[in-house]
Design an enzyme around this catalytic site. Structure first.
Site, PDB file in Angstrom:
ATOM      1  N   HIS A 133      28.251  12.854 -21.315  1.00 22.32           N
ATOM      2  CA  HIS A 133      27.149  12.042 -21.862  1.00 22.32           C
ATOM      3  C   HIS A 133      25.798  12.691 -21.533  1.00 22.32           C
ATOM      4  CE1 HIS A 133      30.047   8.438 -21.232  1.00 22.32           C
ATOM      5  NE2 HIS A 133      30.001   8.666 -22.532  1.00 22.32           N
ATOM      6  N   LYS A 175      36.138  -4.632 -23.249  1.00 24.22           N
ATOM      7  CA  LYS A 175      36.668  -3.499 -22.468  1.00 24.22           C
ATOM      8  C   LYS A 175      36.723  -3.878 -21.000  1.00 24.22           C
ATOM      9  CE  LYS A 175      35.702   0.736 -24.964  1.00 24.22           C
ATOM     10  NZ  LYS A 175      35.083   2.054 -24.868  1.00 24.22           N
ATOM     11  N   ARG A 220      34.035  14.806 -29.857  1.00 25.59           N
ATOM     12  CA  ARG A 220      34.857  15.701 -29.034  1.00 25.59           C
ATOM     13  C   ARG A 220      36.090  16.199 -29.769  1.00 25.59           C
ATOM     14  NH1 ARG A 220      35.286  11.206 -24.569  1.00 25.59           N
ATOM     15  NH2 ARG A 220      35.178  10.123 -26.557  1.00 25.59           N
ATOM     16  N   SER A 256      35.115   8.579 -20.267  1.00 30.43           N
ATOM     17  CA  SER A 256      34.966   7.531 -19.251  1.00 30.43           C
ATOM     18  C   SER A 256      36.332   6.967 -18.873  1.00 30.43           C
ATOM     19  CB  SER A 256      34.061   6.413 -19.773  1.00 30.43           C
ATOM     20  OG  SER A 256      32.772   6.904 -19.978  1.00 30.43           O
TER      21      SER A 256
END
Ligand code: ADP
Length: 162
Positions: free
Chosen positions: A18, A42, A91, A129
């Protein structure tokens, strides 16, 4: 006119990947608003205030980088901030499929808002993460993947839970 961009995400926790995107964005824009999503679906390791606080601390010396939190529709937050560009990192092919869906949906919700993408730096493309969360939950050290300030904050949180 000042060119601003919103970089939204969960940042639970903020990783070196990030940080790479945020710094690169600050090279191309006058202002980067890191927008931390208040997302109840989440299972988070850091609460919203811990996430905002640590990101603010990391970028406290960079006037171009602002940190904010938002709840609900991202396009509504963007409108409130008067910012028309959303930045996301890319990504993998999996990221592409998800991001395509999100960018198209956001554009349907508000056609004045554009999403742009930055390809992950090869040194950080493997970092996520959720990977950090898994390593930590299994008792490993994630310090290779996260900034020192996040490592310190996570240690405090985990020690409190003991
Ligand atoms: P979200 O829950 O919204 O996907 P994340 O915090 O996981 O939020 O990610 C925010 C953005 O940063 C996403 O666009 C994601 O693809 C991107 N990102 C996450 N990790 C990396 C990384 N290692 N390199 C580049 N971009 C990344």
């Amino acid at each position: 006119m000042k060119k601003s961009v919103i970089y939204p995400g969960s940042f639970d926790p903020l990783t070196n990947g990030h940080i790479n995107i945020i710094k690169r964005a600050a090279n191309s824009f006058d202002e980067v608003v890191v927008a931390v999503a208040i997302n109840s679906s989440k299972s988070s390791i850091m609460n919203i205030d811990q996430r905002v606080k640590v990101i603010k601390k990391i970028f406290r010396n960079n006037k171009k980088i602002k940190v904010d939190k938002f709840k609900g529709l991202l396009v509504r937050f963007a409108k409130k901030k008067k910012i028309k560009t959303i930045l996301r990192g890319m990504r993998t092919v999996q990221d592409f499929e998800y991001e395509l869906q999100m960018a198209t949906s956001n554009n349907k919700l508000d056609s004045t808002i554009e999403t742009i993408f930055m390809v992950a730096d090869a040194n950080y493309a493997h970092i996520s993460s959720s990977l950090i969360k898994d390593i930590i939950k299994l008792g490993g050290s994630a310090k290779e993947f996260i900034p020192k300030a996040v490592e310190i904050e996570l240690k405090k949180i985990l020690n409190k839970d003991k």
